[in-house]
Design an enzyme around this catalytic site. Structure first.
Site, PDB file in Angstrom:
ATOM      1  N   ASP A 210       5.413  -3.333  -2.976  1.00 26.68           N
ATOM      2  CA  ASP A 210       5.542  -1.977  -2.469  1.00 26.68           C
ATOM      3  C   ASP A 210       5.395  -0.979  -3.615  1.00 26.68           C
ATOM      4  O   ASP A 210       5.952  -1.179  -4.699  1.00 26.68           O
ATOM      5  CB  ASP A 210       6.921  -1.832  -1.801  1.00 26.68           C
ATOM      6  CG  ASP A 210       7.116  -0.501  -1.124  1.00 26.68           C
ATOM      7  OD1 ASP A 210       6.380  -0.218  -0.159  1.00 26.68           O
ATOM      8  OD2 ASP A 210       8.010   0.259  -1.548  1.00 26.68           O
ATOM      9  N   GLU A 277       0.367  -2.273  -3.247  1.00 22.95           N
ATOM     10  CA  GLU A 277       0.139  -0.999  -2.573  1.00 22.95           C
ATOM     11  C   GLU A 277       0.106   0.098  -3.632  1.00 22.95           C
ATOM     12  O   GLU A 277       1.122   0.364  -4.277  1.00 22.95           O
ATOM     13  CB  GLU A 277       1.264  -0.716  -1.573  1.00 22.95           C
ATOM     14  CG  GLU A 277       1.175   0.669  -0.956  1.00 22.95           C
ATOM     15  CD  GLU A 277       2.474   1.118  -0.282  1.00 22.95           C
ATOM     16  OE1 GLU A 277       2.378   1.813   0.746  1.00 22.95           O
ATOM     17  OE2 GLU A 277       3.557   0.778  -0.791  1.00 22.95           O
TER      18      GLU A 277
END
Length: 540
Positions: A210, A277
């Site tokens: 993330d 990401e």
């Protein structure tokens, strides 16, 4: 246990190249204990369904212990499962069954920040002199008491929150309850890498990272400049975050140094991978090239360029060609995820176009992340304000409706209460729209359904080496036709709701292939493409 699992799946170190990774948002997948929230036993129950889809791996969004202010992306214990989702024993069972079915398991790591309920932060905020005082990003106020600089939080307002005990500000790129870790402290890095080893030792096959570019901040705390003519990728324009260039708060050079340490840990384990990401950047292609430099940092990163409202053949070609021109590593593509409105709604194509979107996504050179519900053609759910759970959406409503519309529970059965997601008498954490119930799994068993066509294609794709590893080249074609060569295989896509015809260039000799579930035809060098259809053909 760890090595056995890898050998069971063949042990190929590059299994992830060309893989289809199916993202599961556990809160919304299947509720087995009647609390209205999906759980790990629910995923276990549906693993046969997942394996039958023809995907290679699953990525499970966070299930770690958390106060759930951001639904698991605020971790209070990195090494345990939140009781809402089950137990560590449940996860081990999930891992074993997935591997028995030939499905790899990636888990979602949130390294940039923790929950304010994490023991590390509780200790850090207790004084300026404790052992973890420097584990988070603390800064003095300006002389007038205002925050140290102009940095914004992605969730609105200043990125700084005042703490009364330390009489300092702490940094939070997201909610105030998600304080940022201080990656300039080597002890922080060491603790996180030990946690990575913990999950690798359990046998996980890799990680989705993330906000992988948001780990490190500028130690001088310099103000970000105005955005100028640049654009912050992946952030809605209603957010003031888009008014400044995120130059100093994120995507710092030291971030790459940490990822080299991270990759060294992964290199000690066979057949694992990582996909990152990269959010809120203004130069996506350059950054992905840096972050995926072959063998040095993460294995893959995905772009947000396909998570906008733009959908046409020219856009797809431009994004892919520019990425391949910059990319030293391996691309990963995604059309949807748990943060973005579902593609069929965002692109205005309707659920009947879903098999086409799957075919495009998984025919591009690279790997792909495939979001739960895409195999059903689910549209974005329209929710009333009072039904919202997402703090991001609540904060920016109504111009930005948040992320709940793509997070509603998966409909398993149109004839059961709560579409088979939860038992009768249970209120799911988000409502299930009627239009989703009509697209439930039990309503899509006929051969021409979106679900069955998706399965047919993904299984066929596995038998096409060119779609997994072949080189890539686009041919010129008028809108709305996209023509892509992968190795010796040519893919001709109709991106529109109207029939199209395409004359094959004279220098190409094509033989149409069958078995993939699409109905386009080739006669005397002319391709007839029904709405949202594809022709797959062999060169030569």
């Amino acid at each position: 246990m760890q090595i056995q699992n890898y050998l069971q799946l063949g042990g190929e170190s590059d299994w992830w190249k060309g893989a289809v990774i199916y993202q599961i948002y556990p809160r919304s997948y299947k509720d087995t204990n009647g609390d209205g929230v999906g759980d790990l036993p629910g995923i276990i129950e549906k693993l046969d369904y997942i394996a039958d889809l023809g995907v290679d791996a699953i990525w499970i969004s966070p299930f770690f212990t958390s106060p759930m202010k951001d639904f698991g992306y605020d971790v209070s214990d990195y090494r345990d499962v939140d009781p809402l989702f089950g137990s560590l024993a449940d996860f081990k069972q999930l891992l074993t069954k997935a591997h028995d079915l030939g499905v790899r398991v990636l888990i979602d790591l949130v390294l940039s920040h923790t929950s304010d309920q994490h023991p590390w932060f509780i200790e850090s905020r207790s004084s300026r002199s404790n052992e973890k005082a420097d584990w988070y990003v603390w800064a003095e106020p300006k002389l007038d008491g205002t925050p140290p600089n102009n940095w914004f939080s992605l969730f609105g307002g200043s990125a700084w929150e005042w703490d009364t005990r330390r009489r300092q500000y702490y940094l939070h790129n997201f909610l105030t309850s998600q304080p940022d870790l201080n990656f300039h402290n080597s002890q922080v890095q060491d603790a996180l890498l030990e946690m990575v080893r913990f999950w690798l030792d359990l046998g996980v096959d890799g990680f989705r990272l993330d906000t992988v570019n948001m780990y490190v901040h500028d130690q001088a705390l310099r103000d970000n400049p105005p955005i100028g003519n640049k654009r912050v990728n992946g952030v809605d324009e209603s957010n003031p975050y888009t008014l400044q260039e995120p130059l100093y708060n994120i995507t710092r050079p030291e971030n790459l140094q940490f990822l080299e340490r991270f990759r060294q840990v992964l290199n000690d384990y066979p057949a694992v991978t990582s996909v990152g990401e990269l959010g809120a950047v203004t130069d996506m292609y350059t950054r992905i090239a840096e972050y995926t430099e072959s063998g040095k940092r993460i294995h893959m990163a995905y772009s947000f360029d396909f998570m906008t409202k733009e959908f046409n053949a020219g856009h797809i070609r431009r994004v892919v060609e520019r990425m391949e021109a910059m990319q030293g590593g391996w691309s990963c593509w995604a059309f949807s995820n748990h943060d973005i409105a579902r593609a069929v709604t965002r692109w205005g194509v309707g659920h009947e176009a879903a098999p086409l979107l799957t075919a495009i996504l998984t025919s591009l050179r690279g790997s792909s992340c495939f979001y739960e519900g895409e195999e059903l053609g689910l549209p974005e759910a329209e929710l009333a304000f009072e039904d919202l759970q997402d703090p991001f959406g609540i904060r920016f409503w109504p111009e930005f409706k948040g992320r709940d519309g793509c997070r509603t529970p998966i409909p398993w059965s149109a004839t059961e209460a709560n579409a088979g997601f939860s038992a009768a008498g249970v209120k799911p954490w988000l409502p299930i729209p009627e239009q989703h119930q009509a697209l439930a799994v039990d309503q899509q068993q006929q051969a021409d359904s979106v679900l069955q066509r998706t399965k047919t294609f993904l299984h066929w794709r596995h038998q096409q080496p060119d779609l997994l590893n072949g080189d890539s080249q686009f041919f010129d074609a008028p809108e709305p036709i996209l023509v892509l060569r992968r190795g010796q295989l040519v893919c001709i896509f109709n991106l529109s709701a109207t029939p199209q015809r395409f004359t094959v260039p004279a220098e190409l000799t094509l033989t149409a292939l069958k078995g993939h579930g699409f109905s386009a035809s080739l006669t005397d060098g002319v391709v007839s493409l029904p709405p949202y259809e594809v022709l797959f053909a062999q060169l030569g």
